[in-house]
Design an enzyme around this catalytic site. Structure first.
Site, PDB file in Angstrom:
ATOM      1  CG  HIS A  31      -2.024  -0.966   1.169  1.00 39.27           C
ATOM      2  ND1 HIS A  31      -3.254  -0.726   0.596  1.00 39.27           N
ATOM      3  CD2 HIS A  31      -2.063  -2.232   1.614  1.00 39.27           C
ATOM      4  CE1 HIS A  31      -4.011  -1.800   0.717  1.00 39.27           C
ATOM      5  NE2 HIS A  31      -3.304  -2.741   1.325  1.00 39.27           N
ATOM      6  CE  LYS A  54      -5.582  14.074   0.324  1.00 33.52           C
ATOM      7  NZ  LYS A  54      -5.653  12.922  -0.540  1.00 33.52           N
ATOM      8  NE  ARG A  55      -2.681  10.154  10.079  1.00 38.74           N
ATOM      9  CZ  ARG A  55      -2.469   9.309  11.081  1.00 38.74           C
ATOM     10  NH1 ARG A  55      -3.424   8.469  11.459  1.00 38.74           N
ATOM     11  NH2 ARG A  55      -1.330   9.307  11.741  1.00 38.74           N
ATOM     12  CE  LYS A  92      -1.718  10.851   3.051  1.00 37.60           C
ATOM     13  NZ  LYS A  92      -2.415  10.012   2.046  1.00 37.60           N
ATOM     14  CB  THR A 101      -9.794   5.359  -0.936  1.00 40.59           C
ATOM     15  OG1 THR A 101      -9.208   5.662   0.329  1.00 40.59           O
ATOM     16  CG2 THR A 101      -9.204   4.070  -1.478  1.00 40.59           C
ATOM     17  CE  LYS A 111     -13.588   6.701   1.200  1.00 39.60           C
ATOM     18  NZ  LYS A 111     -12.718   6.677   2.388  1.00 39.60           N
TER      19      LYS A 111
HETATM   20  C1  OAK Z   1      -0.392   2.532   6.070  1.00 40.59           C
HETATM   21  C2  OAK Z   1       0.601   1.891   6.771  1.00 40.59           C
HETATM   22  C3  OAK Z   1       1.603   1.219   6.103  1.00 40.59           C
HETATM   23  C4  OAK Z   1       1.602   1.192   4.733  1.00 40.59           C
HETATM   24  C5  OAK Z   1       0.617   1.833   4.022  1.00 40.59           C
HETATM   25  C6  OAK Z   1      -0.373   2.511   4.695  1.00 40.59           C
HETATM   26  C7  OAK Z   1      -1.470   3.202   3.980  1.00 40.59           C
HETATM   27  O1  OAK Z   1      -2.428   3.626   4.583  1.00 40.59           O
HETATM   28  N1  OAK Z   1      -1.381   3.329   2.664  1.00 40.59           N
HETATM   29  C8  OAK Z   1      -2.473   3.886   1.919  1.00 40.59           C
HETATM   30  O2  OAK Z   1      -3.293   2.819   1.487  1.00 40.59           O
HETATM   31  C9  OAK Z   1      -4.438   3.258   0.795  1.00 40.59           C
HETATM   32  C10 OAK Z   1      -5.263   2.042   0.474  1.00 40.59           C
HETATM   33  O3  OAK Z   1      -4.603   1.242  -0.444  1.00 40.59           O
HETATM   34  C11 OAK Z   1      -4.041   4.041  -0.458  1.00 40.59           C
HETATM   35  O4  OAK Z   1      -5.196   4.521  -1.066  1.00 40.59           O
HETATM   36  C12 OAK Z   1      -3.123   5.189  -0.092  1.00 40.59           C
HETATM   37  O5  OAK Z   1      -2.646   5.823  -1.253  1.00 40.59           O
HETATM   38  C13 OAK Z   1      -1.959   4.682   0.727  1.00 40.59           C
HETATM   39  O6  OAK Z   1      -1.174   5.759   1.170  1.00 40.59           O
END
Ligand code: OAK
Length: 799
Positions: A343, A531-532, A537, A639, A643
């Protein structure tokens, strides 16, 4: 099933039963019951209502092949409204309650978010659970029942302050504790009891109820009475605390490795309990076919990023140590079970565990991992690889365990979460593996559940769509939205759509006034970034641009400008100084701008406190502009962007993550694309000099300087200086402006100018909104989950 539940609603005399529940749990007369009492009783009544379907589903699917979603996070939010929507009885229950004088909204607001996740990855897991149930897929969720979810954010003097989130202190109406399925989890220095809490996952009007099983850590023996009786009270209690510590709190650092023993203990805890659960059920439920060679016929595990990868050695451990299987056979079985999703490409998130930490958690798992690494090395050597060539593949390297290498070596599938992201995994992050095993790489572009993010949170738009399409089927076949395109030139319809957006903006304005104490103009453009908070970002790009606008308006108050309200929301990891600086900066700019009578009729800035799923449900429907401005190549998918799109906001974004696919589906001409591409950035990576942009462009110089001019005050925290330094005064050996803000600044400002001009043309704008909505079908997590089911899991839909 809508009908079945509806029958029950009538036959079972829902309201009589509800009142009975209410009185049984409170012993109060109806008039004396509180909102909390009324909420609790409603949970009970709904749980009773779905009990039969839930049991039926468990029974029917008992010996069918299933997929298991292993995730350290499930960011659920509230369940009441969503469950009623999915049961198809939202309006009916609301009506029945109002007949006995209960205000549904008041009891709905009583529910706390189940905020067992940080951001995208956790929310995706929750959307997937909803979609799998809706599409009739056997998907079981396994995770952790944190007693404290993500912290609650307060803003004090513009600074983020974190508070605890003990969301279950007054109970949790949506879980069933299943003591009979408790497991023992053994660490090197302690053993604990893993107690499962099952949450129903209700499919949309289809009679399916799947299960999300979250494990809670408890002392193996509730209390050491021997010690207690000897007045060793502290010690007796401390053992209990040590066990409870494991699932006490969710780590709040999104995408930052924690590297702490307790964190790995959490991961091992839920993975061990889940693997034991699966193996035990396999032995009970498949007696005719009980050969472990067949385990993979019935089970596939999707690993949600690196956090649950420890499940791999744990399955081998259980097979070998507890079921007498040879190591090689156990490894062969395991190879057919695990699939891995990545991710993020940010290096700081890819987990590597120090071996001494792993040893402290579970020495046997480390031993198994080392053995797997030996097999890997032998295999590569046999193929003629040199030590250097083997290095990038090693699981065990420099006294650390590389979790992703473990998952890719043992697993059978690796996927990214948007087209661009998967390409980057193949070309860069995991290129070594891709060269070797291209066939195991695949893309699964993320999606969102339209039930929570439209049917529930935007009832007005939902009715509009149903009216225009003449069917409700779009709620679980989102591609049907395409049928809206035929209204693209129908001014009456476009006006209707505009008015719905206006209604949602009015609602949000009222809510913001109530919560944040700030009045905003619902007729202004609502430009939202939620978002975070993270440098990649680039919320600070947004803020710098607001400063630029502020200065322009200050100089020229009569400038042609459509009034705009900029809204921010998001949490920063508590230890992430610069992200916290970005929050302070947003709040400080808001304070100055909002108080300035020269501009505040045209420009407003809001930072909403404690952004979370429940706040999101109000923000997405009210947005005109969706800010998706990450540095190209850094946001795996996003995501929130989906939305916004589904709710008819236009994307102002870079060519990054799923934005690219949004532009492809809805047309670039209906959105606002800007900024450098990954290719462009790769090219200038080694030569980029932000100071050039700063010195050559007076607008850029002006906004960057305002960080340190004293115009905006950071209360001597040096937070603004820190941002300034990162942009143009890099540390020795560093380049500065890591995320290319200054490079993209002018393009960003230009895109905003276009937005500001084009918003004036109401019909044109509304047409773009409609086209975005009509093309959002692809971004349903129903599509995503069916792709997982067909391509990776090979499980069928139960119809
Ligand atoms: C959190 C902790 C470790 C690694 C990845 C994440 C994370 O939240 N990644 C996010 O995942 C979402 C779902 O796939 C993506 O839409 C985001 O772009 C990504 O930053």
């Amino acid at each position: 099933m809508g009908d079945m539940i509806m029958d029950k609603l009538k036959k079972n005399k829902f309201i009589e039963n509800y009142i009975e529940n209410l009185q049984r749990i409170t012993l109060k007369s109806f008039e004396d019951t509180s909102d909390k009492d009324r909420y609790d009783a409603l949970c009970d009544s709904i749980m009773e209502l779905i009990n039969e379907e839930w049991r039926d589903c468990k029974r029917k699917t008992r010996n069918q092949r299933k997929a298991y979603y292993f995730s350290a996070e499930f960011l659920i939010g509230r369940s009441l409204g969503n469950n009623l929507i999915n049961l198809g009885i939202y309006d009916e229950v609301k009506e029945l309650l109002s007949e006995i004088g209960i205000d549904f909204e008041a009891i709905e607001n009583y529910e706390d978010d189940a905020a067992l996740g940080n951001g995208g990855l956790g929310r995706l897991a929750a959307c997937f659970m909803d979609s799998a149930a809706t599409q009739g897929l056997n998907l079981v969720g396994y995770g952790v029942r944190y007693r404290e979810g993500i912290f609650k954010q307060k803003i004090e003097e513009g600074f983020q302050v974190e508070h605890g989130d003990s969301w279950i202190k007054d109970g949790d109406g949506w879980s069933i504790r299943v003591d009979s399925d408790a497991k023992i989890v053994r660490f090197r220095d302690q053993q604990v009891k893993a107690v499962p809490f099952d949450m129903p996952v209700v499919g949309f009007e289809n009679g399916v109820v799947n299960t999300l099983r979250l494990w809670q850590s408890e002392p193996f023996e509730e209390f050491d009475f021997a010690k207690f009786n000897n007045y060793e009270y502290d010690e007796a209690v401390s053992e209990k605390n040590r066990a409870e510590d494991i699932t006490r709190v969710l780590y709040p650092n999104d995408m930052q490795r924690a590297g702490k023993v307790l964190r790995l203990k959490q991961q091992y805890f839920f993975c061990s309990a889940s693997i034991q659960d699966m193996v035990e059920k396999y032995k009970n439920d498949y007696p005719e076919d009980l050969k472990f060679e067949n385990f993979s016929k019935y089970h596939v595990i999707q690993l949600n990023d690196t956090h649950p990868i420890i499940a791999i050695p744990e399955l081998i451990r259980v097979l070998v140590d507890e079921n007498g299987i040879f190591f090689e056979d156990a490894l062969a079985i395991t190879r057919k079970v695990f699939a891995f999703t990545n991710h993020t490409v940010l290096q700081e998130a890819l987990e590597r565990w120090d071996k001494d930490i792993m040893l402290e958690v579970n020495p046997r798992c480390l031993e198994i991992i080392e053995k797997i690494n030996d097999i890997l090395v032998d295999e590569f050597k046999a193929k003629g690889y040199s030590d250097d060539q083997i290095d990038p593949y090693r699981i065990d390297r420099f006294e650390q365990i590389h979790m992703a290498n473990l998952a890719i070596y043992v697993g059978f599938s690796v996927n990214g979460v948007a087209a661009l992201h998967t390409e980057i995994l193949k070309d860069d992050t995991f290129n070594h593996w891709y060269k070797l095993r291209p066939e195991m790489f695949n893309n699964k572009t993320n999606g969102i559940t339209p039930r929570r993010w439209l049917v529930y949170s935007n009832r007005e738009l939902s009715s509009f769509i149903t009216g225009k399409l003449g069917t409700e089927d779009w709620k679980y076949q989102l591609d049907l939205l395409k049928g809206l395109e035929k209204y693209a030139d129908d001014e009456k319809v476009l006006e209707e759509l505009w008015n719905i957006k206006q209604t949602k903006k009015n609602e949000l304005a009222r809510y913001i006034l109530e919560k944040e104490g700030i009045k905003i103009d619902p007729k202004s453009i609502f430009d939202i970034q939620i978002k975070r908070i993270h440098e990649y970002k680039r919320q600070h790009l947004n803020i710098l641009h607001i400063i630029y606008l502020y200065h322009k308006l200050k100089k020229n108050p009569d400038m042609e400008f459509t009034p705009t309200t900029f809204i921010f929301g998001g949490k920063a990891a508590p230890g992430y100084f610069r992200a916290k600086g970005m929050i302070k900066l947003a709040n400080e700019v808001a304070r100055v701008v909002n108080a300035d009578p020269d501009v505040n009729k045209k420009l407003k800035v809001i930072f909403v406190e404690n952004y979370r799923v429940t706040y999101a449900e109000k923000l997405f429907p009210a947005a005109d502009i969706s800010e998706q401005i990450s540095t190209a190549g850094k946001e795996a998918s996003g995501t929130g962007n989906m939305k916004f799109m589904l709710n008819g906001a236009l994307t102002l974004g870079t060519l990054d993550g799923a934005n690219i696919e949004i532009f492809e589906h809805a047309g670039e001409e209906n959105n606002y694309r800007f900024g450098a591409t990954v290719e462009e950035l790769n090219e200038i990576m080694d030569t980029y000099n932000p100071v050039e942009f700063y010195s050559k462009d007076p607008d850029i110089k002006d906004v960057v300087d305002s960080l340190v001019s004293g115009e905006f005050k950071d209360n001597e925290s040096y937070m603004f200086l820190d941002i300034y330094n990162e942009l143009i005064k890099p540390q020795e050996g560093q380049r500065g402006d890591t995320y290319f803000l200054l490079k993209d600044f002018k393009a960003y400002a230009k895109a905003h100018e276009k937005v500001n001009r084009e918003y004036k043309n109401k019909m044109e704008w509304s047409r773009k909104c409609l086209i975005n909505i009509a093309n959002a079908g692809f971004f349903s997590s129903d599509r995503t989950i069916l792709d997982y089911a067909n391509d990776i899991w090979k499980i069928d839909q139960n119809r």
